[in-house]
Design an enzyme around this catalytic site. Structure first.
Site, PDB file in Angstrom:
ATOM      1  N   ASP A  46     -11.296   2.093   3.197  1.00  0.00           N
ATOM      2  CA  ASP A  46     -11.492   0.646   2.980  1.00  0.00           C
ATOM      3  C   ASP A  46     -12.957   0.338   2.666  1.00  0.00           C
ATOM      4  O   ASP A  46     -13.272  -0.738   2.161  1.00  0.00           O
ATOM      5  CB  ASP A  46     -11.081  -0.139   4.242  1.00  0.00           C
ATOM      6  CG  ASP A  46      -9.730  -0.826   4.084  1.00  0.00           C
ATOM      7  OD1 ASP A  46      -9.312  -1.044   2.925  1.00  0.00           O
ATOM      8  OD2 ASP A  46      -9.109  -1.153   5.117  1.00  0.00           O
ATOM      9  N   LYS A  98       0.847  -1.205   0.000  1.00  0.00           N
ATOM     10  CA  LYS A  98       0.000   0.000   0.000  1.00  0.00           C
ATOM     11  C   LYS A  98       0.882   1.255   0.000  1.00  0.00           C
ATOM     12  O   LYS A  98       0.612   2.211  -0.711  1.00  0.00           O
ATOM     13  CB  LYS A  98      -0.953  -0.019   1.203  1.00  0.00           C
ATOM     14  CG  LYS A  98      -2.071  -1.039   0.992  1.00  0.00           C
ATOM     15  CD  LYS A  98      -2.849  -1.373   2.242  1.00  0.00           C
ATOM     16  CE  LYS A  98      -3.765  -2.579   1.939  1.00  0.00           C
ATOM     17  NZ  LYS A  98      -4.454  -3.098   3.120  1.00  0.00           N
ATOM     18  N   GLN A 108      -4.960  -1.805   9.207  1.00  0.00           N
ATOM     19  CA  GLN A 108      -4.718  -3.121   8.606  1.00  0.00           C
ATOM     20  C   GLN A 108      -5.317  -4.220   9.491  1.00  0.00           C
ATOM     21  O   GLN A 108      -5.036  -4.293  10.682  1.00  0.00           O
ATOM     22  CB  GLN A 108      -3.201  -3.331   8.418  1.00  0.00           C
ATOM     23  CG  GLN A 108      -2.835  -4.613   7.699  1.00  0.00           C
ATOM     24  CD  GLN A 108      -3.343  -4.654   6.261  1.00  0.00           C
ATOM     25  OE1 GLN A 108      -3.251  -3.690   5.517  1.00  0.00           O
ATOM     26  NE2 GLN A 108      -3.922  -5.789   5.868  1.00  0.00           N
TER      27      GLN A 108
END
Ligand code: NAD
Length: 283
Positions: free
Chosen positions: A119, A52, A96
């Protein structure tokens, strides 16, 4: 031979589009910033976070890393999220997953401002997807839609079958296909006659989490087959939920693993970071 849907190439095109948008914004004096929060040192998470950060560097998005020890308390993590929510220089917040068992993922996701939920996992983002309000789309299913469309396949009126009903893949996938005017069926572990239902699909999206589960007997001649699954076998080789060698001769188009859906997830995350800025400024 089926068209091999090239996720690496398509994700590259999307990242270039994002890079152009970021460059234009920078000329207007706007910086886009993603805060990436990792708890502990799980090796797989470290690889995902690293990828990322690399994608941020490529697209010109600033990435700000927050590495917290495994022992961090839920309250400490929530306090950090609160701080990032209030920080105007941060456009997107990514925590995460998975988190250690002493921290509630659901509480953490709900703590992220829906305006920074890149997300797309917040219940408000899920609600927005359901009702067509502005909001973030979860990256993996949004990437699947891009793969289908950029292969020149019109989803309108097609029989779409999604196998899997998780909150991060199956359910939003079904909503997105519906939004594209597909006729959508969702299958899961309790579905009866899975083979017969799957065989109705013009577009079959598989997100089961079982290596090579779907062979040619589940697939209609000429179907578009999208494999979301990702597994590493004993030899260290990657494979998906679809038995590629069995299904490929029957399909019109198919995604390989690796190089199909996988690279799309990060590309769509980058797209969401720019969308976050626009959502925050209501433009
Ligand atoms: P999950 O375990 O949360 O959900 C799996 C779903 O499959 C469940 O809804 C279950 O009902 C269904 N299922 C299980 N066995 C079944 C069976 N025999 N018949 C029919 N349905 C069955 O998994 P998930 O998080 O949705 O992920 C699915 C797969 O996609 C995994 O392999 C995961 O690693 C992969 N994944 C890939 C990406 C990516 O970026 N490429 C992102 C997320 C998930």
């Amino acid at each position: 031979m089926a068209i091999r849907i090239d996720g690496r190439k398509i994700s590259g095109i999307i990242k270039d589009e994002v890079r152009d948008s970021v460059e234009k914004l920078r000329k207007e004096g706007v910086e886009i910033t993603l805060a990436v929060v990792q708890v502990g040192e799980d090796p797989a998470s470290t690889v995902y976070v690293g990828n990322k950060k690399k994608a941020c560097a490529y697209t010109g998005i600033n990435s700000r890393a927050y590495n917290l020890p495994e022992s961090v308390t839920e309250a400490e993590l929530l306090a950090l999220i609160d701080e990032l929510n209030g920080d105007e220089s941060v456009n997107g917040i990514l925590v995460q997953l998975p988190l250690p068992p002493h921290i509630s993922e659901s509480r953490v996701i709900k703590a992220i401002s829906p305006l920074k939920d890149v997300d797309g996992f917040h219940v408000q983002s899920a609600g927005a997807l359901m009702t067509g309000e502005p909001g973030f789309l979860p990256c993996t299913p949004a990437g699947v839609i891009e793969l289908i469309k950029r292969t020149g396949v019109d989803i309108t009126g097609k029989e779409c079958v999604v196998i899997g009903r998780s909150n991060i893949v199956g359910k939003p996938m079904a909503m997105l296909l519906l939004r594209e005017n597909g006729t959508v069926t969702v299958c899961h572990s309790k579905t009866k006659n899975l083979r017969e239902v799957a065989k109705r699909a013009d577009i079959l999206v598989v997100a089961i989490g079982r290596p090579k589960f779907i062979d040619a007997s589940y697939v209609k001649e000429g179907a578009v087959v999208i494999d979301v699954g990702i597994h590493r076998n004993e030899g260290g080789k990657l494979c998906g939920d679809v038995d590629f060698d069995s299904v490929e001769p029957k399909a019109y188009a198919i995604t390989p693993v690796p190089g199909g859906v996988g690279p799309m997830t990060i590309a769509m995350l980058m797209k969401n970071c720019v969308a976050a800025y626009r959502l925050q400024k209501s433009i």
